[in-house]
Design an enzyme around this catalytic site. Sequence first.
Site, PDB file in Angstrom:
ATOM      1  N   ASP A 293       0.821  -1.219   0.000  1.00  8.13           N
ATOM      2  CA  ASP A 293       0.000   0.000   0.000  1.00  8.13           C
ATOM      3  C   ASP A 293       0.854   1.269   0.000  1.00  8.13           C
ATOM      4  O   ASP A 293       2.018   1.248   0.404  1.00  8.13           O
ATOM      5  CB  ASP A 293      -0.883   0.039   1.258  1.00  8.13           C
ATOM      6  N   HIS A 438       3.726  -2.262   3.154  1.00  9.50           N
ATOM      7  CA  HIS A 438       3.758  -0.909   2.577  1.00  9.50           C
ATOM      8  C   HIS A 438       5.089  -0.702   1.861  1.00  9.50           C
ATOM      9  O   HIS A 438       6.140  -0.872   2.493  1.00  9.50           O
ATOM     10  CB  HIS A 438       3.583   0.135   3.679  1.00  9.50           C
TER      11      HIS A 438
END
Length: 485
Positions: A293, A438
């Site tokens: 992400d 991430h």
Amino acid sequence: MRVRSYRQEQNRKVRRRKIAFWTSMVVIIGSIAFGATHFFIQHLEAAKVTVDTNTSEVYPGLNLKTTTKEAKYYTESISLALVEEKEINQTIGDWTHAEETNFISKVDDQKEELAAIEDKHLLPHLNIQTDTKKLADRIYSLELISEQVFNQEDQSKQYLPILMDLNTNERLDAGDFFELKEDPDNLHEIQEIIVEHILSEEGIANLVDESKAKGAVSNPEGWNLHTDLETVYFYFAEDELLANALGPIKIAVPMDELVYYLNPIFAEKLGIEIPEKVVQLDSDGKYVAITFDDGPHATVTPRVLDTLKEHNALATFYMLGSQIDYYPEMAKRVADEGHELADHTMSHKFLPKLSYAEIEAEIQQSNDNMEAATGLLPKSLRPPYGAFNDNVKAIAAEKDLPIIMWSVDSLDWKYRNVDSIHSRVMSAVHPGAIILLHDIHATTADALPGLLTALENEGYEMVTVSQLLDLAELEDIGPHHGIDY
Ligand code: NI
């Protein structure tokens, strides 16, 4: 296709001259030796020969030469497709001559028995035919088939496949046909596919030893191939696959399985679009989807991509439109390397607090940025903080974006620590898991090599979220915690 330097070209010319000299010496000496036996046959047979040569409108650049021969002890019919290019013609001529010589010497051995045969249809027959496949303008794949028929029990077949591009006057080899240089995994994967077909080929499946099959395909320079673009045929000499084969073995592999490995230059000439590789998921497999992400990021994303490539793993990237704005080339690279693109909205807002129109704009803007940078649209949506309401659901449904959460949280944003990321993922991972990471924290990139190795060691295969969803739909396997539409 092959680019040669001037020096190489000169060397080639010198080499060719040497080859030409020695070839003519061999031919001269050979003719003297061969002439003696050949004269005997010629003398006895009083052969009737007809030769017919035609240029073809269907196959520009190919000249069909048909020869029929009725000799005292045998008959022949030979159809060859000849070209202007000397080396290719030479190859065809040499092979045909070798076949004929072999046939006639066998006839010669049997001529006493053959003398008793009165019906010429029962005489030994040599039949050489050319199967021509036009792949594109002046690009041909030829299969020469030579059949020697002595009687019902005594028949044999030989093949000569030749792939040629008459636009460049070149005979093409496996390296022209397949992309073997840029992507080293390709060779291994093509070899596996051919071996699989050899081991399941009717009639020889139980007889071929796997290591022998692997040996036979080990060197792509030795591959003999022919294609009609539906199927690619690979040819093996009698002793290559089996100890006691009755003749050469021809293995058919559907183009569908090989199209991913075509040389892009060749594929373009043929007007074939190389599709993305489709992973065949199997319902018993252990699959996980790794997701990243908040990227793309200038320094972390490239490290993540390098590691994924080393492990031959695919991932899904939930990108922010605002980040794509800054790093469009990075978004493009993610797409080019076969990973899945997905949406994490334009600017990472808490969507339930926004109006319907604002939510729509958050999603639309990031989709526009993604399309501008990569030419692709996202496959799914992950709302920031995993927060959504009925409006988000309605907008996502309208844009055909499934809302995807996660089932294994690495908490990599919170604990910027390799060991923590590793143990959190490995203690919670399960088949069908969606792992949240991430690609904006250096520690996440640091943790990835160890994580992928550990997952592989436990038998997991990394796939994209869409692949996992397809599998869930088809096979109803799971659990896919956190997936909600
Ligand atoms: Ni986020």
